[in-house]
Write a protein that holds these residues in place. Structure first.
Motif, short mmCIF file in Angstrom:
data_model
loop_
_atom_site.label_atom_id
_atom_site.label_comp_id
_atom_site.label_asym_id
_atom_site.label_seq_id
_atom_site.Cartn_x
_atom_site.Cartn_y
_atom_site.Cartn_z
N ARG A 1 0.82 -1.21 0.00
CA ARG A 1 0.00 0.00 0.00
C ARG A 1 0.86 1.26 0.00
O ARG A 1 0.57 2.23 -0.68
CB ARG A 1 -0.95 -0.02 1.20
CG ARG A 1 -2.06 -1.05 1.08
CD ARG A 1 -3.07 -0.94 2.20
NE ARG A 1 -2.53 -1.35 3.49
CZ ARG A 1 -2.51 -2.61 3.93
NH1 ARG A 1 -2.97 -3.59 3.15
NH2 ARG A 1 -2.02 -2.91 5.11
N THR B 1 1.08 4.11 -3.05
CA THR B 1 0.88 5.53 -2.74
C THR B 1 2.09 6.35 -3.16
O THR B 1 1.95 7.43 -3.76
CB THR B 1 0.62 5.72 -1.24
OG1 THR B 1 -0.54 4.97 -0.87
CG2 THR B 1 0.40 7.18 -0.90
N LYS C 1 -8.75 12.00 -11.14
CA LYS C 1 -8.31 11.21 -9.98
C LYS C 1 -6.79 11.08 -9.98
O LYS C 1 -6.12 11.39 -10.97
CB LYS C 1 -8.96 9.83 -9.99
CG LYS C 1 -10.49 9.87 -9.89
CD LYS C 1 -11.08 8.48 -9.82
CE LYS C 1 -12.60 8.50 -9.78
NZ LYS C 1 -13.11 9.18 -8.57
N VAL D 1 -5.21 5.21 -10.02
CA VAL D 1 -6.54 4.82 -9.56
C VAL D 1 -7.25 4.12 -10.73
O VAL D 1 -7.36 4.68 -11.81
CB VAL D 1 -7.36 6.03 -9.09
CG1 VAL D 1 -8.80 5.62 -8.80
CG2 VAL D 1 -6.73 6.65 -7.85
N ALA E 1 -7.42 -4.73 -5.54
CA ALA E 1 -8.03 -3.46 -5.19
C ALA E 1 -7.84 -3.09 -3.72
O ALA E 1 -7.81 -1.90 -3.38
CB ALA E 1 -9.53 -3.50 -5.53
N ASP E 2 -7.65 -4.07 -2.87
CA ASP E 2 -7.50 -3.80 -1.44
C ASP E 2 -6.20 -3.06 -1.13
O ASP E 2 -6.15 -2.19 -0.26
CB ASP E 2 -7.53 -5.10 -0.63
CG ASP E 2 -8.90 -5.75 -0.62
OD1 ASP E 2 -9.89 -5.02 -0.82
OD2 ASP E 2 -8.99 -6.98 -0.42
N LYS F 1 -6.50 4.11 -3.95
CA LYS F 1 -7.93 4.35 -3.81
C LYS F 1 -8.31 5.68 -4.47
O LYS F 1 -7.55 6.64 -4.44
CB LYS F 1 -8.34 4.37 -2.33
CG LYS F 1 -7.99 3.08 -1.58
CD LYS F 1 -8.77 1.88 -2.14
CE LYS F 1 -8.62 0.66 -1.25
NZ LYS F 1 -7.27 0.10 -1.27
#
Length: 342
Positions: free
Chosen positions: A245, A249, A301, A305, A336-337, A341
């Motif tokens: 994650r 990011t 976005k 994403v 997707a988890d 996001k």
């Protein structure tokens, strides 16, 4: 394709494995920043030797964006998306940067890898030719000879592109050409154009021949699908989900920063590789890359994403093209988890 891509085939995959033995295990998996912050050592293997598209990674490292997210990033040259997918799935690299068709085909063959976000969401797939050839619309392809490589994603999707535009496959001759020989085939006049990526071969061909290059983009004539993005293997996703994650990011923030400062971003690539294209080619490659970051569904976005609908469209295209033998649900390809996001 540029000659530098031929060189990627000479780098043994074993070297990746040897260089990556410290990744994902052992005692040498962390480092300390100048400010005393503990960082996770992370390897990212590119799809090829560095070219303009990769500027955000080097810029993000230079600007310490990865460090902000607790990552000590090691960027490595790749040997093609297929090899990067395999190396990522095998745990020989923590993350990869690879073309989505190679990800789909890899998963289809049982490779344990998933996407953390496709960043080039508008395909750069295109027919590239010298502007003087006058290939401005799909209809202009009738009677031409185009350099393509049998079995690759471009050659597999080209018939779909032709059909969508009312052109019979028999109206265009696709001359099977080694990837590294495509540009030479066009420059020498052996073919009228080539199947390639607008963010890669075109600027190189223009620089070599000193002639303007025209692009007939698939996406502007009825056919779009996902291109390059960030991937991770099962080992990283199951054992280091927080790292995945943070990496997604950091990559997104690096692309955002590079989009705002394209010249400094390209400059950050200085010394990245002995095979690095000339500065002007790098700049043009990155300018084109920035036109590929979104679909209508993700416009506005953050980079990276994705939407399930865009993923499904891509899967459907490559199932139709025969690159995916047994299409799976979107979640088998896209995590997707752990992804960016919206």
């Amino acid at each position: 394709m540029p000659p530098r891509r031929l060189l990627t085939a000479t780098v043994p995959l074993a070297l990746l494995a040897l260089a990556a033995t410290a990744c994902g295990g052992g005692s040498d998996t962390t480092s300390t920043s100048d400010s005393g912050k503990k960082l996770d050592k992370v390897t990212l293997t590119l799809n090829w030797y560095p070219y303009g598209e990769h500027a955000p990674f080097y810029y993000g490292k230079q600007r310490k964006i990865f460090e902000k997210h607790g990552i000590d990033l090691d960027i490595r040259a790749g040997q093609g998306s297929q090899k990067t997918v395999q190396a990522t799935g095998a745990g020989q690299t923590d993350f990869g940067w690879a073309d989505t068709p190679a990800v789909l085909a890899g998963v289809d063959q049982g490779v344990q890898v998933r996407s953390l976000g496709v960043f080039l969401q508008t395909t750069p797939a295109s027919v590239q030719s010298f502007a003087a050839q006058g290939i401005a619309t799909p209809a202009d392809l009738k009677g031409t000879t185009i350099a393509g490589t049998a079995g690759d994603a471009l050659s597999k999707t080209f018939p779909i592109f032709l059909k969508k535009n009312g052109i019979a496959e028999s109206d265009v001759k696709v001359q099977n050409t080694d990837p590294a020989g495509k540009i030479a085939a066009v420059i020498s006049g052996k073919t009228d154009g080539l199947l390639g990526y607008a963010s890669d071969q075109g600027p190189t061909m223009q620089d070599k021949a000193k002639k303007d290059v025209a692009y007939l983009r698939f996406s502007e004539h009825g056919l779009n699908f996902y291109s390059n993005g960030l991937i991770a293997g099962r080992k990283t996703l199951t054992g280091r989900g927080d790292l995945a994650r943070r990496m997604a990011t950091a990559v997104s923030e690096s692309w955002t920063a590079a989009e705002k400062s394209p010249q400094p971003a390209v400059a950050a690539m200085d010394g990245a590789s002995e095979q690095l294209p000339p500065a002007g080619v790098l700049a043009e490659q990155f300018r084109t890359t920035l036109t590929l970051l979104h679909t209508e569904a993700t416009r506005g976005k953050a980079p990276g994403v994705n939407t399930e609908a865009d993923w499904q469209q891509t899967i459907d295209v490559f199932a139709q093209a025969g690159l995916v033998k047994s299409a799976k649900p979107v979640e088998q390809y896209w995590d997707a988890d752990n992804a960016m996001k919206g």
